[in-house]
Design an enzyme around this catalytic site. Structure first.
Site, PDB file in Angstrom:
ATOM      1  N   GLU A 169      -7.012  -4.050   1.754  1.00  0.00           N
ATOM      2  CA  GLU A 169      -6.226  -2.954   2.322  1.00  0.00           C
ATOM      3  C   GLU A 169      -4.890  -3.400   2.923  1.00  0.00           C
ATOM      4  O   GLU A 169      -4.580  -3.091   4.076  1.00  0.00           O
ATOM      5  CB  GLU A 169      -7.041  -2.224   3.396  1.00  0.00           C
ATOM      6  N   VAL A 170      -4.094  -4.087   2.164  1.00  0.00           N
ATOM      7  CA  VAL A 170      -2.778  -4.504   2.642  1.00  0.00           C
ATOM      8  C   VAL A 170      -1.776  -3.389   2.361  1.00  0.00           C
ATOM      9  O   VAL A 170      -1.528  -3.034   1.208  1.00  0.00           O
ATOM     10  CB  VAL A 170      -2.327  -5.812   1.976  1.00  0.00           C
TER      11      VAL A 170
END
Length: 528
Positions: A323-324
């Site tokens: 989840e960057v």
């Protein structure tokens, strides 16, 4: 013919369940009979076999003997029972334990053998295993076989069990960043994990919300990143206690320090680590993921992970990588200039550059690593022995297709996507988790051999010590049995009966496990 054999085996299992109603997870092989033996609490003891490699002084088993004696009988004295049926008078006052390989001062690992055999008949009451870790699993099974009559007499039935886990990695994830969990909550969770034969505590220590891990190399991370630097941290002594408490129960501690995203709590204690975000041509005053363009970032990570590698003894570390959010990177002109210099045309390449550098750092410390599936999805170059954890349940890639792709590429896989226990729905949702088959994807036998297990995940957005236990137990037990028992152990009615009894056994042991249907326990929670 195969279907007929399966039907007969399920009928047999249902019949056996009447004699072993609280066995959870179900053993690989069991024979049990109506013949029963009396256990005398005042005299009962665990004893090492004369030829056992482990003997008195083996702290793993010495401590386990004390725990299980207390779980079975408590610390009080018991009157000697009286009998009207002479068959009941044959007593079993000793469980003899024999271990082939003594690993009393070692830590369990991914390759640890947990097989055991348990034999209870007229001639012997014997638990035999290759390792102390297998003996721990057998002691739990033995404790579940003991039952108490309405008159208060303890019995155990004639039984033969040969048991082993289907998968070597059977984990529970706790998130201690979004809500701080007291040390006692973690230790209590480890106890119930052992009751369910889980063997990996995935400790998601830090995240955007807080940094409760007390770093001795960078103490400002904790002082400025925790909710409260006095009351809401895990000291070095706390961490050591968790690791040893887990070891004594045959549980590995897999520590996760997730980067480059999920790191907002790191920023106050590590100036310059996070990426400054821009609004147009001006700084916005907010920060994004770790800044991958600075050499100082990698110097910091090298020092921090050297510390982490020394604190946590397991071969594996969990490095996150999920989840960057690229929004801040996109806004920053220095990041854009760095990408141009490197020839990167998209931000996945930038993320891959960071993660690859971090993986190289960790490899230099002789550590293996587990990562979330995005690292694989973004085609980061990783070592062949990397373990990929699948967590995304939604489209465009359904999680079984992801398992298929990961194993086809030759990587080992862990499944978590269908086992997010923080997500609750009305009714017996444990059944949905129980019905999951980790190998239900198209692939060769070699691919399916690369699936090493899975984890039940308890994320902490809406979970703290007030609701952790009933939300986790006995629902996590559905995952425990799926990862331990045979792939043929799938009958829901059979599972329901045993899980109901096991839930009551957890309640008897002082665990505030929630009910799975209408009913009652002979010993309710407030009576424990």
């Amino acid at each position: 013919m195969a279907g007929c054999r399966l039907w007969v085996s399920l009928l047999l299992a249902a019949a056996l369940a009447c004699l072993a109603t609280a066995l959870w997870p179900w053993p690989q092989y069991i024979q049990t009979y109506h013949r029963r033996y009396t256990l005398y609490p005042n005299n009962f003891q665990f004893r090492y076999h004369v030829s056992s490699a482990a003997q008195a002084g083996c702290v793993v088993l010495d401590e386990a003997f004390r725990r299980y004696r207390n779980l079975l009988f408590g610390s009080g004295s018991w009157p000697r029972p009286s009998f009207s049926n002479k068959q009941q008078t044959l007593g079993k006052n000793i469980l003899v334990v024999s271990v082939v390989t003594a690993e009393c001062n070692e830590f369990p690992n991914l390759e640890s053998v947990e097989n055991y055999t348990l034999t209870i008949n007229d001639d012997q009451c014997l638990l035999a295993s290759e390792t102390v870790w297998g003996a721990l699993r057998g002691l739990e099974t033995f404790s579940q076989l003991v039952w108490k009559s309405a008159e208060g007499t303890f019995f155990i039935n004639k039984t033969k069990i040969k048991d082993f886990p289907r998968f070597p990695h059977r984990g529970v994830l706790l998130d201690t960043s979004r809500h701080y969990l007291p040390l006692s909550s973690i230790l209590d969770t480890l106890d119930v994990m052992a009751y369910n034969k889980f063997n990996v505590f995935h400790w998601h220590l830090v995240d955007d919300s807080s940094f409760p891990y007390e770093s001795f190399t960078f103490p400002e991370l904790t002082r400025k990143g925790s909710f409260n630097p006095v009351t809401h941290i895990y000291t070095a002594q706390d961490v050591k206690e968790v690791i040893e408490y887990a070891r004594l129960r045959g549980i590995r501690v897999l520590a996760e320090f997730d980067t480059p995203g999920h790191t907002l709590s790191w920023g106050p204690g590590a100036p310059g680590l996070l990426t400054p975000c821009y609004s147009g041509s001006h700084l916005s005053g907010t920060f994004g993921p770790v800044n991958p363009s600075l050499n100082s970032t990698y110097d910091f990570m090298s020092t921090l992970f050297l510390e982490i590698s020394s604190v946590f003894p397991d071969f594996y570390l969990h490095l996150g990588g999920d989840e960057v959010d690229f929004t801040c990177w996109k806004s920053n002109p220095n990041i854009q200039a760095f990408m141009k210099k490197k020839g990167f045309t998209d931000f996945k390449q930038l993320e891959s550059f960071y993660i690859q550098t971090l993986l190289d750092i960790v490899s230099d410390y002789d550590k293996g690593y587990v990562v979330w599936q995005e690292v694989f999805d973004n085609k980061v170059k990783v070592r062949p022995d990397t373990i990929i954890q699948v967590w995304r349940e939604e489209m465009p890639v359904e999680y079984m297709l992801e398992m298929q792709d990961i194993t086809r590429a030759g990587f080992r896989a862990l499944l978590s996507a269908p086992w997010y226990l923080n997500r609750v729905k009305y009714g017996p949702d444990w059944k949905d988790m129980y019905k999951v088959e980790p190998l239900a994807f198209h692939g060769t036998p070699e691919q399916k051999a690369l699936v090493i297990g899975g984890e039940a995940c308890m994320w902490g957005e809406y979970v703290d010590s007030t609701n952790l236990v009933p939300r986790l137990w006995p629902r996590a037990g559905a995952v425990a049995e799926r990862l331990w028992s045979s792939n043929l152990t799938t009958n829901i009615d059979f599972a329901f009966k045993r899980l109901s009894h096991f839930r009551c056994e957890l309640v008897r042991r002082g665990i505030q496990a929630q009910p799975i249907s209408v009913g009652y326990c002979e010993q309710e929670f407030e009576q424990t």
